[in-house]
Design a protein around this motif. Structure first.
Motif, PDB file in Angstrom:
ATOM      1  N   GLU A 114     -23.000  -1.317   7.513  1.00 44.47           N
ATOM      2  CA  GLU A 114     -23.330  -2.417   8.428  1.00 44.47           C
ATOM      3  C   GLU A 114     -24.022  -3.558   7.687  1.00 44.47           C
ATOM      4  OE1 GLU A 114     -25.530  -1.127  11.841  1.00 44.47           O
ATOM      5  OE2 GLU A 114     -24.058   0.416  12.376  1.00 44.47           O
ATOM      6  N   ASP A 115     -24.948  -3.220   6.794  1.00 47.35           N
ATOM      7  CA  ASP A 115     -25.643  -4.254   6.020  1.00 47.35           C
ATOM      8  C   ASP A 115     -24.673  -5.023   5.134  1.00 47.35           C
ATOM      9  OD1 ASP A 115     -27.960  -3.449   7.186  1.00 47.35           O
ATOM     10  OD2 ASP A 115     -28.991  -2.867   5.342  1.00 47.35           O
ATOM     11  N   ALA A 116     -23.741  -4.304   4.527  1.00 45.62           N
ATOM     12  CA  ALA A 116     -22.758  -4.963   3.659  1.00 45.62           C
ATOM     13  C   ALA A 116     -21.934  -5.965   4.452  1.00 45.62           C
ATOM     14  CB  ALA A 116     -21.857  -3.932   3.007  1.00 45.62           C
ATOM     15  N   ILE A 117     -21.528  -5.562   5.655  1.00 48.41           N
ATOM     16  CA  ILE A 117     -20.701  -6.426   6.493  1.00 48.41           C
ATOM     17  C   ILE A 117     -21.500  -7.591   7.071  1.00 48.41           C
ATOM     18  CG2 ILE A 117     -19.369  -6.539   8.643  1.00 48.41           C
ATOM     19  CD1 ILE A 117     -18.509  -3.610   8.061  1.00 48.41           C
ATOM     20  N   ASN A 118     -22.673  -7.298   7.628  1.00 44.99           N
ATOM     21  CA  ASN A 118     -23.440  -8.311   8.357  1.00 44.99           C
ATOM     22  C   ASN A 118     -24.286  -9.219   7.463  1.00 44.99           C
ATOM     23  OD1 ASN A 118     -22.464  -7.285  10.814  1.00 44.99           O
ATOM     24  ND2 ASN A 118     -24.103  -5.765  10.911  1.00 44.99           N
ATOM     25  N   ILE A 119     -24.750  -8.697   6.333  1.00 40.82           N
ATOM     26  CA  ILE A 119     -25.630  -9.483   5.468  1.00 40.82           C
ATOM     27  C   ILE A 119     -24.871 -10.053   4.267  1.00 40.82           C
ATOM     28  CG2 ILE A 119     -27.700  -9.429   3.999  1.00 40.82           C
ATOM     29  CD1 ILE A 119     -28.768  -7.189   5.820  1.00 40.82           C
ATOM     30  N   LEU A 120     -24.061  -9.206   3.637  1.00 41.67           N
ATOM     31  CA  LEU A 120     -23.350  -9.645   2.433  1.00 41.67           C
ATOM     32  C   LEU A 120     -21.956 -10.185   2.746  1.00 41.67           C
ATOM     33  CD1 LEU A 120     -24.300  -6.682   0.057  1.00 41.67           C
ATOM     34  CD2 LEU A 120     -25.467  -8.885   0.345  1.00 41.67           C
ATOM     35  N   HIS A 121     -21.488  -9.930   3.977  1.00 42.94           N
ATOM     36  CA  HIS A 121     -20.177 -10.403   4.431  1.00 42.94           C
ATOM     37  C   HIS A 121     -19.027  -9.838   3.589  1.00 42.94           C
ATOM     38  CE1 HIS A 121     -22.584 -13.005   6.899  1.00 42.94           C
ATOM     39  NE2 HIS A 121     -23.114 -13.570   5.829  1.00 42.94           N
ATOM     40  N   ILE A 122     -19.171  -8.584   3.212  1.00 39.32           N
ATOM     41  CA  ILE A 122     -18.108  -7.868   2.511  1.00 39.32           C
ATOM     42  C   ILE A 122     -17.981  -6.488   3.149  1.00 39.32           C
ATOM     43  CG2 ILE A 122     -18.377  -9.051   0.290  1.00 39.32           C
ATOM     44  CD1 ILE A 122     -20.065  -6.707  -0.668  1.00 39.32           C
ATOM     45  N   SER A 123     -16.841  -5.849   2.936  1.00 40.51           N
ATOM     46  CA  SER A 123     -16.635  -4.505   3.478  1.00 40.51           C
ATOM     47  C   SER A 123     -16.138  -3.598   2.346  1.00 40.51           C
ATOM     48  CB  SER A 123     -15.626  -4.534   4.628  1.00 40.51           C
ATOM     49  OG  SER A 123     -15.494  -3.246   5.202  1.00 40.51           O
ATOM     50  N   PRO A 124     -17.057  -3.041   1.570  1.00 39.98           N
ATOM     51  CA  PRO A 124     -16.675  -2.232   0.404  1.00 39.98           C
ATOM     52  C   PRO A 124     -15.825  -1.019   0.784  1.00 39.98           C
ATOM     53  CG  PRO A 124     -18.997  -2.818   0.312  1.00 39.98           C
ATOM     54  CD  PRO A 124     -18.514  -3.176   1.687  1.00 39.98           C
ATOM     55  N   ILE A 125     -14.890  -0.681  -0.100  1.00 37.08           N
ATOM     56  CA  ILE A 125     -14.040   0.492   0.137  1.00 37.08           C
ATOM     57  C   ILE A 125     -14.525   1.692  -0.668  1.00 37.08           C
ATOM     58  CG2 ILE A 125     -12.020  -0.920   0.634  1.00 37.08           C
ATOM     59  CD1 ILE A 125     -10.963  -0.113  -2.183  1.00 37.08           C
ATOM     60  N   ALA A 126     -15.584   1.491  -1.481  1.00 39.06           N
ATOM     61  CA  ALA A 126     -16.068   2.578  -2.337  1.00 39.06           C
ATOM     62  C   ALA A 126     -17.514   2.933  -2.007  1.00 39.06           C
ATOM     63  CB  ALA A 126     -15.954   2.196  -3.807  1.00 39.06           C
ATOM     64  N   PHE A 127     -17.823   4.208  -2.170  1.00 41.92           N
ATOM     65  CA  PHE A 127     -19.182   4.715  -1.993  1.00 41.92           C
ATOM     66  C   PHE A 127     -19.522   5.559  -3.219  1.00 41.92           C
ATOM     67  CE2 PHE A 127     -22.469   7.633  -0.473  1.00 41.92           C
ATOM     68  CZ  PHE A 127     -23.310   6.766   0.219  1.00 41.92           C
ATOM     69  N   THR A 128     -20.718   5.340  -3.764  1.00 43.11           N
ATOM     70  CA  THR A 128     -21.175   6.089  -4.931  1.00 43.11           C
ATOM     71  C   THR A 128     -22.178   7.137  -4.462  1.00 43.11           C
ATOM     72  OG1 THR A 128     -20.903   4.116  -6.301  1.00 43.11           O
ATOM     73  CG2 THR A 128     -22.236   5.909  -7.215  1.00 43.11           C
ATOM     74  N   TYR A 129     -21.860   8.417  -4.645  1.00 43.40           N
ATOM     75  CA  TYR A 129     -22.698   9.489  -4.112  1.00 43.40           C
ATOM     76  C   TYR A 129     -24.079   9.514  -4.774  1.00 43.40           C
ATOM     77  CZ  TYR A 129     -18.188  11.070  -2.374  1.00 43.40           C
ATOM     78  OH  TYR A 129     -16.969  11.133  -1.746  1.00 43.40           O
ATOM     79  N   PRO A 130     -25.147   9.305  -3.997  1.00 44.71           N
ATOM     80  CA  PRO A 130     -26.491   9.396  -4.563  1.00 44.71           C
ATOM     81  C   PRO A 130     -26.754  10.804  -5.078  1.00 44.71           C
ATOM     82  CG  PRO A 130     -26.543   8.294  -2.435  1.00 44.71           C
ATOM     83  CD  PRO A 130     -25.172   8.901  -2.590  1.00 44.71           C
ATOM     84  N   GLN A 131     -27.235  10.899  -6.300  1.00 43.89           N
ATOM     85  CA  GLN A 131     -27.523  12.190  -6.925  1.00 43.89           C
ATOM     86  C   GLN A 131     -26.287  13.096  -6.978  1.00 43.89           C
ATOM     87  OE1 GLN A 131     -30.752  13.177  -4.127  1.00 43.89           O
ATOM     88  NE2 GLN A 131     -32.191  12.945  -5.828  1.00 43.89           N
ATOM     89  N   GLY A 132     -25.127  12.489  -6.836  1.00 39.87           N
ATOM     90  CA  GLY A 132     -23.881  13.263  -6.878  1.00 39.87           C
ATOM     91  C   GLY A 132     -23.648  14.125  -5.661  1.00 39.87           C
ATOM     92  N   ALA A 133     -24.400  13.908  -4.586  1.00 36.86           N
ATOM     93  CA  ALA A 133     -24.291  14.743  -3.381  1.00 36.86           C
ATOM     94  C   ALA A 133     -22.950  14.540  -2.695  1.00 36.86           C
ATOM     95  CB  ALA A 133     -25.429  14.407  -2.417  1.00 36.86           C
ATOM     96  N   PHE A 134     -22.144  15.592  -2.686  1.00 41.66           N
ATOM     97  CA  PHE A 134     -20.798  15.487  -2.131  1.00 41.66           C
ATOM     98  C   PHE A 134     -20.314  16.843  -1.632  1.00 41.66           C
ATOM     99  CE2 PHE A 134     -16.319  16.455  -2.998  1.00 41.66           C
ATOM    100  CZ  PHE A 134     -15.687  15.536  -2.162  1.00 41.66           C
ATOM    101  N   ASP A 135     -19.638  16.816  -0.496  1.00 43.39           N
ATOM    102  CA  ASP A 135     -18.845  17.953  -0.036  1.00 43.39           C
ATOM    103  C   ASP A 135     -17.821  17.405   0.959  1.00 43.39           C
ATOM    104  OD1 ASP A 135     -20.149  17.591   2.388  1.00 43.39           O
ATOM    105  OD2 ASP A 135     -21.249  19.488   2.325  1.00 43.39           O
ATOM    106  N   LYS A 136     -17.015  18.277   1.536  1.00 42.46           N
ATOM    107  CA  LYS A 136     -15.942  17.824   2.412  1.00 42.46           C
ATOM    108  C   LYS A 136     -16.454  17.135   3.675  1.00 42.46           C
ATOM    109  CE  LYS A 136     -12.224  18.775   0.157  1.00 42.46           C
ATOM    110  NZ  LYS A 136     -11.287  17.681  -0.221  1.00 42.46           N
ATOM    111  N   THR A 137     -17.625  17.538   4.161  1.00 38.85           N
ATOM    112  CA  THR A 137     -18.188  16.894   5.352  1.00 38.85           C
ATOM    113  C   THR A 137     -18.562  15.453   5.055  1.00 38.85           C
ATOM    114  OG1 THR A 137     -19.034  19.018   6.161  1.00 38.85           O
ATOM    115  CG2 THR A 137     -19.977  17.021   7.127  1.00 38.85           C
TER     116      THR A 137
END
Length: 297
Positions: free
Chosen positions: A217-240
């Protein structure tokens, strides 16, 4: 059979392109939406996959990457000129040498859409492709973006949206400079960056989802962009977490480790990266060069 496959290819390509073109008369090849490209390449890919005639294979070969094509994704943090912040840093002098080494071995930058379409559809990209990523949005990424631009490269800045404009993270004007230098933005959480692993361990997915939603929401409303990528903080990732990203319109997830390179067929929601830092000694130009030489053998 050969004629049938060729005619089928032409019909699918014609219908998928002109079906979209009729609904938007101003469409040109320079502004064809990604959704069109995905559908077209998917359909072409289906035909390509069932061909047995080598002559026909060669005819459409230029649409696809060769088997030895790969994407190297490098993970940097702060690029320092005088004094480093921590052991994750890399000096500007070493960073410039990394660029020289990559150029000497024929590496080329690609965009995030290119990465996604390569992993999913084997889209044609440079045989030795590289993406520079910079985690946490340190102000030094602006300098890095200028150095890369001057050498014909680009990169991705992973921003923690809740701290944009803080003492250490880029502000809105600096983000504009990044975009003008050809950089793209990946999101890296809103404010819960340092506890993602803890939240994942405790399966507090709702907290993670709220944080990811807020960053988008911040990216869209403040920066006026809609990123397609997310960088996992601390590598935290699973299927959920992957599903949370899908729901929010993301196509790419940058991980920490896994493999040295990324190839067609790999999961775009877990793109492996190689950490370049002083703590791992991978920032040392000699070590970096040996690593690159090992990749291309």
């Amino acid at each position: 059979m050969k004629k049938f496959i060729t005619i089928l290819f032409v019909l699918i390509f014609f219908l998928s392109f002109y079906g979209n073109a009729l609904s938007n008369e101003s469409m040109s090849f320079s502004n064809v939406p990604v959704s069109y490209f995905e559908n077209a390449v998917y359909n072409i890919g289906r035909i390509y996959g069932i061909k047995e005639d080598k002559t026909i294979l060669n005819e459409y070969n230029s649409l696809f990457s060769s088997k030895d094509t790969f994407v190297l994704v490098l993970m940097y943090h702060n690029i320092y000129t005088n004094k480093r912040i921590n052991s994750y840093d890399v000096s500007l002098e070493d960073f410039k040498k990394h660029i020289e080494i990559l150029k000497s071995y024929g590496f080329e930058s690609i965009k995030l859409d290119d990465l996604y379409e390569f992993l999913m559809f084997n889209k044609k990209i440079p045989k030795r492709s590289v993406i520079f990523t910079f985690d946490d949005g340190f102000k030094s990424v602006v300098l890095a973006s200028s150095v890369l631009k001057g050498n014909g490269f680009t990169g991705v800045a992973s921003l923690i949206t809740g701290y944009i404009g803080s003492v250490w993270e880029v502000n809105e004007n600096e983000i504009k400079t990044l975009l003008n230098n050809g950089f793209e933005i990946s999101l890296h959480s809103h404010k819960l960056h340092n506890i993602y692993q803890k939240l994942l361990k405790e399966k507090k997915y709702k907290d993670i989802e709220v944080d990811i939603n807020q960053s988008k929401e911040d990216a869209i409303n403040i920066l006026h962009i809609s990123p397609i990528a997310f960088t996992y903080p601390q590598g935290a990732f699973d299927k959920t977490i992957e599903e949370i990203l899908r729901k929010n319109g993301f196509k790419i997830g940058f991980g920490l480790y896994g493999k040295l390179i990324n190839k067609y067929g790999d999961n775009p929601f877990y793109v492996s990266r190689v950490e370049i830092s002083e703590r791992l000694k991978t920032s040392n130009p000699m070590v970096f060069k040996k690593f690159i030489e090992k990749l291309i053998k």
